[in-house]
Design an enzyme around this catalytic site. Sequence first.
Site, PDB file in Angstrom:
ATOM      1  N   GLY A 112       0.860  -1.179   0.000  1.00  0.00           N
ATOM      2  CA  GLY A 112       0.000   0.000   0.000  1.00  0.00           C
ATOM      3  C   GLY A 112       0.895   1.227   0.000  1.00  0.00           C
TER       4      GLY A 112
ATOM      5  N   GLU B  73       1.616   4.253   1.341  1.00  0.00           N
ATOM      6  CA  GLU B  73       2.430   4.825   2.416  1.00  0.00           C
ATOM      7  C   GLU B  73       3.239   3.762   3.154  1.00  0.00           C
ATOM      8  OE1 GLU B  73      -1.289   7.275   1.727  1.00  0.00           O
ATOM      9  OE2 GLU B  73      -0.859   5.158   2.046  1.00  0.00           O
TER      10      GLU B  73
ATOM     11  N   ARG C 195     -11.773  -3.485  -1.231  1.00  0.00           N
ATOM     12  CA  ARG C 195     -11.321  -2.794  -0.017  1.00  0.00           C
ATOM     13  C   ARG C 195     -12.439  -2.061   0.716  1.00  0.00           C
ATOM     14  NH1 ARG C 195      -7.162   1.250  -3.017  1.00  0.00           N
ATOM     15  NH2 ARG C 195      -6.472   1.718  -0.892  1.00  0.00           N
TER      16      ARG C 195
ATOM     17  N   ASN D 168      -1.421  10.895  -6.342  1.00  0.00           N
ATOM     18  CA  ASN D 168      -1.942   9.533  -6.540  1.00  0.00           C
ATOM     19  C   ASN D 168      -3.450   9.462  -6.742  1.00  0.00           C
ATOM     20  OD1 ASN D 168       0.046   7.627  -6.718  1.00  0.00           O
ATOM     21  ND2 ASN D 168       0.140   7.164  -4.550  1.00  0.00           N
TER      22      ASN D 168
ATOM     23  N   GLY E   7       4.118  -0.044  -6.929  1.00  0.00           N
ATOM     24  CA  GLY E   7       4.983   0.536  -5.912  1.00  0.00           C
ATOM     25  C   GLY E   7       6.112   1.380  -6.487  1.00  0.00           C
TER      26      GLY E   7
ATOM     27  N   GLY F 261       6.008   4.358  -7.948  1.00  0.00           N
ATOM     28  CA  GLY F 261       5.902   5.741  -7.494  1.00  0.00           C
ATOM     29  C   GLY F 261       6.224   5.888  -6.018  1.00  0.00           C
ATOM     30  N   ASP F 262       5.846   4.892  -5.229  1.00  0.00           N
ATOM     31  CA  ASP F 262       6.135   4.936  -3.789  1.00  0.00           C
ATOM     32  C   ASP F 262       7.634   4.845  -3.532  1.00  0.00           C
ATOM     33  OD1 ASP F 262       3.340   4.903  -3.372  1.00  0.00           O
ATOM     34  OD2 ASP F 262       3.345   2.720  -3.489  1.00  0.00           O
TER      35      ASP F 262
END
Length: 341
Positions: free
Chosen positions: A35, A37, A107, A168, A279, A281-282
């Site tokens: 996820g 963050e 979700r 995002n 992931g 971009g994270d």
Amino acid sequence: MSKRIVTFGEIMLRLAPNGYYRFFQDDQLQATFGGGEANVAVSLANYGMDAAFVTKLPAHAIGQGAVNALRGLGVDTRSIVRGGDRIGIYYLEKGASQRGSVCIYDRAHSAIQEAQPSDFDWDAIFDGADWFHFTGITPALGSDLVEICKEACVAAKKHGVKISCDLNYRGKLWTREQARAAMTELCQYVDVCISNEEDAKDVFGIEAENTDIYGGKLNKEGYKSVAKQLADRFGFEKVAITLRTSLSASDNDWAGMLYDGENYCFSKEYHLHIVDRVGGGDSFGGGLIYALLNGKDSQSAIEFAVAASALKHSIEGDFNRVTVAEVEKLAGGDGSGRVQR
């Protein structure tokens, strides 16, 4: 003493067929966690930073599995609230060549989506913190999450904490109008904004001119304009933009730009042959936060962030399992992929 970073959002159970199989092409799904963050917190923990992730998870074995996955990678999980009935799930079918990846969310009614502002003691959470990171995915989970994010930002500012936000935009979670209303309010607290060519347009109607993201054409002048428009509208100290040219699901060109109010710093461009882009971009965000907290100048910071993210595209799962030394090596020009002996 290591700088302390707090991230806040949803961690989900990721269920994916083996390799590049389509859904139910065989009878197995690989179970991992990820996820936005949480992925950033893992990157920072890998770099030796004091990184904490905040969320709400059910107090059952699957929720505990998510906590254990983070804890095992060095993330501080002490501020994770336990409660609620379920953890969000997403199903991922990895694309290849001309077949794009498919992501299906399950979700609704997750523990974090049904969290209340009273669940989080932000004053305690930000005690001793230096940086707070969230993404536009978190407030997209519902009106209570918009309020929780706002309370977190207010508390962070009170504690003198820098705030970064990756816009995002997720069209499956909210409308552009909802996103614009919420993010316009939240961005007034943000110091460092992270975006890509689509997010700035989807959320704020700001777009680069003469750019075709689907036809493989990027215009650097257009992105300078996007970054300056974002900074001028919200007073951001810095705006980072990822520049992805999608040649196919398997091959992308990848670069980034950092605007610091004076300079527009473009990274070198990498040609990626992708193992797993979720992931990506994270991992860019995690690299950027690390670089800025460690005093790198704007050019060095964007080179580190883009190199970190380039490496993530070679790693299965949401988490970027790389070290500072590996990122520095690539940022320094060694992208040969030769065996290290």
